[in-house]
Write a protein that holds these residues in place. Structure first.
Motif, mmCIF file in Angstrom:
data_model
loop_
_atom_site.group_PDB
_atom_site.id
_atom_site.type_symbol
_atom_site.label_atom_id
_atom_site.label_comp_id
_atom_site.label_asym_id
_atom_site.label_seq_id
_atom_site.Cartn_x
_atom_site.Cartn_y
_atom_site.Cartn_z
ATOM 1 N N PHE A 245 -6.793 -1.683 -3.718
ATOM 2 C CA PHE A 245 -8.182 -1.279 -3.505
ATOM 3 C C PHE A 245 -8.292 0.030 -2.742
ATOM 4 O O PHE A 245 -7.646 0.243 -1.719
ATOM 5 C CB PHE A 245 -8.925 -2.368 -2.736
ATOM 6 C CG PHE A 245 -10.366 -2.055 -2.439
ATOM 7 C CD1 PHE A 245 -11.310 -2.075 -3.447
ATOM 8 C CD2 PHE A 245 -10.766 -1.745 -1.153
ATOM 9 C CE1 PHE A 245 -12.649 -1.797 -3.189
ATOM 10 C CE2 PHE A 245 -12.096 -1.468 -0.870
ATOM 11 C CZ PHE A 245 -13.033 -1.491 -1.890
ATOM 12 N N LYS A 246 -9.143 0.915 -3.259
ATOM 13 C CA LYS A 246 -9.461 2.167 -2.596
ATOM 14 C C LYS A 246 -10.972 2.277 -2.472
ATOM 15 O O LYS A 246 -11.683 2.280 -3.472
ATOM 16 C CB LYS A 246 -8.935 3.360 -3.402
ATOM 17 C CG LYS A 246 -7.428 3.346 -3.658
ATOM 18 C CD LYS A 246 -6.636 3.447 -2.357
ATOM 19 C CE LYS A 246 -5.126 3.441 -2.649
ATOM 20 N NZ LYS A 246 -4.328 3.423 -1.399
ATOM 21 N N PRO A 247 -11.511 2.349 -1.252
ATOM 22 C CA PRO A 247 -12.951 2.403 -1.076
ATOM 23 C C PRO A 247 -13.551 3.705 -1.605
ATOM 24 O O PRO A 247 -12.871 4.698 -1.720
ATOM 25 C CB PRO A 247 -13.123 2.274 0.441
ATOM 26 C CG PRO A 247 -11.836 2.758 1.020
ATOM 27 C CD PRO A 247 -10.778 2.370 0.022
ATOM 28 N N ASP B 83 -22.445 -11.028 -6.395
ATOM 29 C CA ASP B 83 -22.836 -9.616 -6.382
ATOM 30 C C ASP B 83 -22.730 -9.006 -4.992
ATOM 31 O O ASP B 83 -23.375 -7.991 -4.694
ATOM 32 C CB ASP B 83 -24.270 -9.477 -6.913
ATOM 33 C CG ASP B 83 -24.403 -9.988 -8.334
ATOM 34 O OD1 ASP B 83 -23.554 -9.623 -9.168
ATOM 35 O OD2 ASP B 83 -25.342 -10.766 -8.603
ATOM 36 N N PHE B 84 -21.914 -9.612 -4.157
ATOM 37 C CA PHE B 84 -21.800 -9.181 -2.763
ATOM 38 C C PHE B 84 -21.101 -7.829 -2.622
ATOM 39 O O PHE B 84 -20.113 -7.542 -3.301
ATOM 40 C CB PHE B 84 -21.023 -10.228 -1.974
ATOM 41 C CG PHE B 84 -20.610 -9.813 -0.596
ATOM 42 C CD1 PHE B 84 -21.548 -9.641 0.407
ATOM 43 C CD2 PHE B 84 -19.273 -9.581 -0.305
ATOM 44 C CE1 PHE B 84 -21.173 -9.263 1.678
ATOM 45 C CE2 PHE B 84 -18.883 -9.204 0.976
ATOM 46 C CZ PHE B 84 -19.836 -9.044 1.968
ATOM 47 N N LYS B 85 -21.653 -7.022 -1.717
ATOM 48 C CA LYS B 85 -20.997 -5.788 -1.287
ATOM 49 C C LYS B 85 -21.018 -5.786 0.242
ATOM 50 O O LYS B 85 -22.073 -5.995 0.850
ATOM 51 C CB LYS B 85 -21.725 -4.572 -1.836
ATOM 52 C CG LYS B 85 -21.616 -4.429 -3.350
ATOM 53 C CD LYS B 85 -22.298 -3.158 -3.839
ATOM 54 C CE LYS B 85 -22.176 -3.024 -5.357
ATOM 55 N NZ LYS B 85 -22.839 -1.794 -5.850
ATOM 56 N N PRO B 86 -19.874 -5.545 0.872
ATOM 57 C CA PRO B 86 -19.830 -5.597 2.343
ATOM 58 C C PRO B 86 -20.632 -4.479 2.983
ATOM 59 O O PRO B 86 -20.923 -3.454 2.350
ATOM 60 C CB PRO B 86 -18.336 -5.466 2.642
ATOM 61 C CG PRO B 86 -17.789 -4.710 1.483
ATOM 62 C CD PRO B 86 -18.581 -5.171 0.290
ATOM 63 N N GLN C 29 -19.525 -10.772 17.122
ATOM 64 C CA GLN C 29 -18.512 -9.805 17.573
ATOM 65 C C GLN C 29 -18.076 -8.847 16.468
ATOM 66 O O GLN C 29 -17.168 -8.054 16.675
ATOM 67 C CB GLN C 29 -17.300 -10.559 18.117
ATOM 68 C CG GLN C 29 -17.574 -11.293 19.427
ATOM 69 C CD GLN C 29 -16.476 -12.283 19.798
ATOM 70 O OE1 GLN C 29 -15.448 -12.373 19.123
ATOM 71 N NE2 GLN C 29 -16.701 -13.030 20.865
ATOM 72 N N GLY C 30 -18.724 -8.936 15.304
ATOM 73 C CA GLY C 30 -18.472 -7.943 14.267
ATOM 74 C C GLY C 30 -17.478 -8.319 13.200
ATOM 75 O O GLY C 30 -16.998 -7.436 12.469
ATOM 76 N N ALA C 31 -17.167 -9.613 13.050
ATOM 77 C CA ALA C 31 -16.264 -10.008 11.969
ATOM 78 C C ALA C 31 -16.920 -9.722 10.619
ATOM 79 O O ALA C 31 -18.116 -9.946 10.426
ATOM 80 C CB ALA C 31 -15.923 -11.484 12.074
ATOM 81 N N ASP C 32 -16.129 -9.206 9.684
ATOM 82 C CA ASP C 32 -16.625 -8.922 8.342
ATOM 83 C C ASP C 32 -16.514 -10.129 7.422
ATOM 84 O O ASP C 32 -17.188 -10.201 6.389
ATOM 85 C CB ASP C 32 -15.838 -7.749 7.743
ATOM 86 C CG ASP C 32 -16.066 -6.465 8.517
ATOM 87 O OD1 ASP C 32 -17.197 -5.955 8.501
ATOM 88 O OD2 ASP C 32 -15.112 -5.972 9.156
ATOM 89 N N LEU D 186 -14.501 -9.344 -0.518
ATOM 90 C CA LEU D 186 -14.890 -8.187 0.282
ATOM 91 C C LEU D 186 -14.863 -6.892 -0.535
ATOM 92 O O LEU D 186 -15.616 -5.957 -0.257
ATOM 93 C CB LEU D 186 -13.970 -8.053 1.502
ATOM 94 C CG LEU D 186 -14.203 -9.037 2.646
ATOM 95 C CD1 LEU D 186 -13.108 -8.899 3.695
ATOM 96 C CD2 LEU D 186 -15.571 -8.823 3.272
ATOM 97 N N GLN D 187 -14.025 -6.861 -1.549
ATOM 98 C CA GLN D 187 -13.928 -5.675 -2.402
ATOM 99 C C GLN D 187 -14.965 -5.659 -3.519
ATOM 100 O O GLN D 187 -14.990 -4.747 -4.350
ATOM 101 C CB GLN D 187 -12.517 -5.594 -2.995
ATOM 102 C CG GLN D 187 -11.447 -5.330 -1.954
ATOM 103 C CD GLN D 187 -10.032 -5.541 -2.473
ATOM 104 O OE1 GLN D 187 -9.800 -5.615 -3.676
ATOM 105 N NE2 GLN D 187 -9.073 -5.637 -1.564
#
Length: 388
Positions: free
Chosen positions: A386-388, A54-57, A123-126, A321-322
């Motif tokens: 994918f389109k956010p 159920d992950f959302k970035p 350092q901000g890696a997603d 990630l999507q």
């Protein structure tokens, strides 16, 4: 007693009991039966429900990706890096889904890799991709990343952390096929040297377990030695040369984990030990030797084509990630068998015996084609669209 146990495991695997490991009940039953069968699955392979279902970035694309590589010293790593930098990065940047990939190298030092993972998170890696690492040593750093909303993806081998997403061939199945093929090649009788990869890593240990089970299907096959080739041609060449020099007795075959078959072939040739069959994986130079000598071996098995392995992991990561929701902790694919006839369709006789490049299997055969990968996600979709 060990040989009897391995034989029993191999026979059970051939029978395919259909008993599944927990957490794979949502998958295609044929895939679950073939790749997640308890009798031919590494007992440490995590196959429970994924923590990232159920992950959302934290933010939308373009995403920053970290690649915490553990080693850069063989042809496999070079081929994977080439695919990443020259194919994957340009494509996904053009799609607007990637900002950059930050690469680190730990040179097989777990402590260094742990620090690098934490630094990438800070350092901000997603998301972070790992390769071929110790299955337990990095678990605390994986949890550190997860606590900050950063999923970690382990390709070509697994991490035992419940927060990792893993992808690979089923190495125990693949190793079994390689060992069994060698036993059949030798007519069920002979002395065999086993060349492992990097002992202690999940991919090496799982494959070696399968190799021994495959060899054990023939009771007159005897494993007369084992060395560590470290998945590196130069290392394997030196180790096999030393073994041959101190073991002048009859040797009928060598099972080796790619990427080291080129080194093993050279060691045998330099020792003047004749045409000892050597298991061949994906290195083009070794495949070229087989192409020019059709009767040398009966089959080759592709267990980790580097370009395809990193593509598979990349697609799994982007889908996660999507918000597509991976169903299980480990996404497994089948080993790919090549006959000499198959090889003639992709390689001609003018091939290069010294090539350090690798065969690319392709999306449809290696599992990152949507027709296969969709089944492993709760909300499957084309990741490129994918389109956010």
């Amino acid at each position: 007693m060990l040989r009897k146990l391995l034989c029993a495991a191999a026979l059970i695997a051939v029978a395919v009991t259909g008993v599944h490991a927990e957490g794979v009940d949502e998958l295609n039953p044929d895939v679950a039966k073939r790749l997640y069968n308890k009798d031919m699955l590494d007992p440490m392979q995590p196959v429970g429900p994924s923590k990232w279902r159920d992950f959302k970035p934290k933010k939308g694309p373009p995403w920053k990706i970290g690649y915490a590589s553990s080693y850069a010293g063989n042809t496999w790593r070079a081929a994977a890096m080439d695919e990443l930098q020259n194919v994957i990065v340009p494509e996904w940047q053009k799609l607007g889904l990637l900002s950059e990939v930050v690469v680190t190298q730990s040179n097989l030092n777990d402590s260094t890799q742990i620090q690098q993972i934490r630094q990438l998170v800070d350092q901000g890696a997603d998301a972070i991709i790992l390769c071929c690492s110790n299955p337990t040593a990095l678990n605390a750093s994986v949890k550190y990343a997860a606590d900050k909303g950063v999923p970690v993806f382990s390709m070509t081998g697994y991490l035992t952390s419940e927060y990792a997403v893993n992808s690979s061939v089923n190495y125990q199945v693949g190793g079994y096929e390689i060992g069994k093929a060698m036993a059949e090649q030798l007519g069920g009788k002979g002395n065999v040297l086993v060349v492992e990869g990097i002992p202690g890593t999940s991919g090496s240990d799982s494959q070696n377990r399968g190799v021994l089970a495959g060899l054990a299907t023939a009771p007159d096959i005897k494993v007369v030695g084992s060395v560590a080739g470290m998945w590196t041609d130069q290392v394997a060449q030196g180790e096999v040369q030393k073994w041959l020099a101190t073991n002048p007795g009859k040797l009928d075959g060598i099972v080796v984990q790619s990427a080291a078959e080129m080194g093993v072939l050279r060691a045998v040739q330099q020792a003047g030990r004749g045409e000892i069959p050597v298991a061949i994986g994906g290195e083009l130079g070794a495949l070229c030797y087989w192409r020019k000598n059709p009767n040398y071996i009966n089959a080759s098995y592709q267990l980790w084509p580097p370009a395809d392995d990193i593509q598979l992991m990349w697609h799994i990561m982007m889908r996660t990630l999507q918000g597509q929701g991976p169903k299980v902790q480990s996404i497994l694919v089948d080993p790919v068998k090549l006959t000499h006839e198959d090889l003639t369709k992709v390689m001609d006789e003018n091939c290069n015996l010294d090539s350090a490049e690798w065969l690319k299997v392709g999306a449809k055969r290696w599992g990152y084609d949507p027709s296969y990968l969709d089944d492993f996600f709760l909300r499957p979709a084309d990741p490129r669209a994918f389109k956010p």
